[in-house]
Design a protein around this motif. Sequence first.
Motif, short mmCIF file in Angstrom:
data_model
loop_
_atom_site.label_atom_id
_atom_site.label_comp_id
_atom_site.label_asym_id
_atom_site.label_seq_id
_atom_site.Cartn_x
_atom_site.Cartn_y
_atom_site.Cartn_z
N ALA A 1 39.20 30.70 47.74
CA ALA A 1 38.91 29.92 46.53
C ALA A 1 38.43 30.92 45.49
N CYS A 2 39.12 30.98 44.35
CA CYS A 2 38.83 32.00 43.34
C CYS A 2 38.65 31.36 41.97
N LYS A 3 37.94 32.09 41.11
CA LYS A 3 37.79 31.70 39.71
C LYS A 3 38.26 32.87 38.87
N LYS A 4 39.31 32.62 38.08
CA LYS A 4 39.85 33.68 37.24
C LYS A 4 38.88 34.00 36.11
N LEU A 5 38.71 35.28 35.86
CA LEU A 5 37.86 35.73 34.76
C LEU A 5 38.75 36.07 33.58
N TYR A 6 38.57 35.37 32.49
CA TYR A 6 39.41 35.62 31.32
C TYR A 6 38.85 36.75 30.47
N SER A 7 37.57 37.04 30.64
CA SER A 7 36.95 38.17 29.95
C SER A 7 36.08 38.90 30.97
N PRO A 8 36.65 39.86 31.70
CA PRO A 8 35.88 40.53 32.76
C PRO A 8 34.87 41.55 32.22
N ALA A 9 34.10 41.14 31.20
CA ALA A 9 33.10 42.05 30.63
C ALA A 9 31.91 42.22 31.58
N PHE A 10 31.65 41.21 32.40
CA PHE A 10 30.52 41.28 33.33
C PHE A 10 31.03 41.16 34.75
N TRP B 1 28.63 43.50 40.65
CA TRP B 1 28.89 44.60 41.58
C TRP B 1 28.54 44.19 43.01
N GLY B 2 29.41 44.58 43.93
CA GLY B 2 29.23 44.27 45.35
C GLY B 2 29.85 42.96 45.77
N LYS B 3 30.30 42.14 44.81
CA LYS B 3 30.96 40.87 45.12
C LYS B 3 32.45 41.10 45.38
N ILE B 4 33.09 40.12 46.02
CA ILE B 4 34.50 40.23 46.37
C ILE B 4 35.35 39.64 45.25
N TYR B 5 36.40 40.38 44.89
CA TYR B 5 37.31 39.96 43.82
C TYR B 5 38.76 40.07 44.29
N ILE C 1 44.06 47.18 35.60
CA ILE C 1 43.75 45.82 36.03
C ILE C 1 44.45 44.83 35.11
N ARG C 2 45.34 44.03 35.68
CA ARG C 2 46.05 43.01 34.91
C ARG C 2 45.25 41.71 34.83
N SER C 3 44.63 41.32 35.95
CA SER C 3 43.76 40.15 35.97
C SER C 3 42.75 40.31 37.09
N LEU C 4 41.66 39.56 36.96
CA LEU C 4 40.55 39.68 37.90
C LEU C 4 40.02 38.28 38.18
N SER C 5 39.82 37.97 39.47
CA SER C 5 39.28 36.67 39.88
C SER C 5 38.18 36.92 40.90
N ILE C 6 37.05 36.24 40.74
CA ILE C 6 35.97 36.36 41.71
C ILE C 6 36.24 35.38 42.84
N VAL C 7 35.99 35.81 44.07
CA VAL C 7 36.18 34.96 45.25
C VAL C 7 34.91 34.13 45.43
N LEU C 8 35.08 32.81 45.43
CA LEU C 8 33.95 31.90 45.57
C LEU C 8 33.75 31.44 47.01
N GLY C 9 34.83 31.46 47.80
CA GLY C 9 34.75 31.03 49.18
C GLY C 9 36.02 31.36 49.93
N ALA C 10 35.94 31.25 51.25
CA ALA C 10 37.11 31.57 52.07
C ALA C 10 37.12 30.68 53.32
N ILE C 11 38.33 30.38 53.78
CA ILE C 11 38.53 29.68 55.04
C ILE C 11 39.37 30.58 55.90
N ARG C 12 38.92 30.84 57.12
CA ARG C 12 39.66 31.69 58.06
C ARG C 12 40.18 30.86 59.22
N PHE C 13 41.40 31.16 59.61
CA PHE C 13 42.00 30.53 60.77
C PHE C 13 42.09 31.56 61.89
#
Length: 74
Positions: free
Chosen positions: A3-12, A15-19, A61-73
């Motif tokens: 589950a990701c949220k696209k960042l339209y302005s990756p100014a901030f 650090w240390g988070k998954i993208y 970098i063309r686009s950047l999205s922060i990962v909000l959650g994950a489901i693993r099988f």
Amino acid sequence: ILACKKLYSPAFIQWGKIYVIDSAQGAMVKRLFPCDENQDCIICKSDNPNYPPFKLPTTEIRSLSIVLGAIRFE
């Protein structure tokens, strides 16, 4: 499944988070860290120790999205 949220302005970047990074190298999922010796690069690290960290120029970098959650099988 990510589950990701696209960042339209990756100014901030949190650090240390998954993208999800879409770059000239393709799409990849990495933890991002600042590059102390070059402000125009970021350091991309994998949680998998088999893959070494690498520097990525911010211009690639063309686009950047922060990962909000994950489901693993299993």
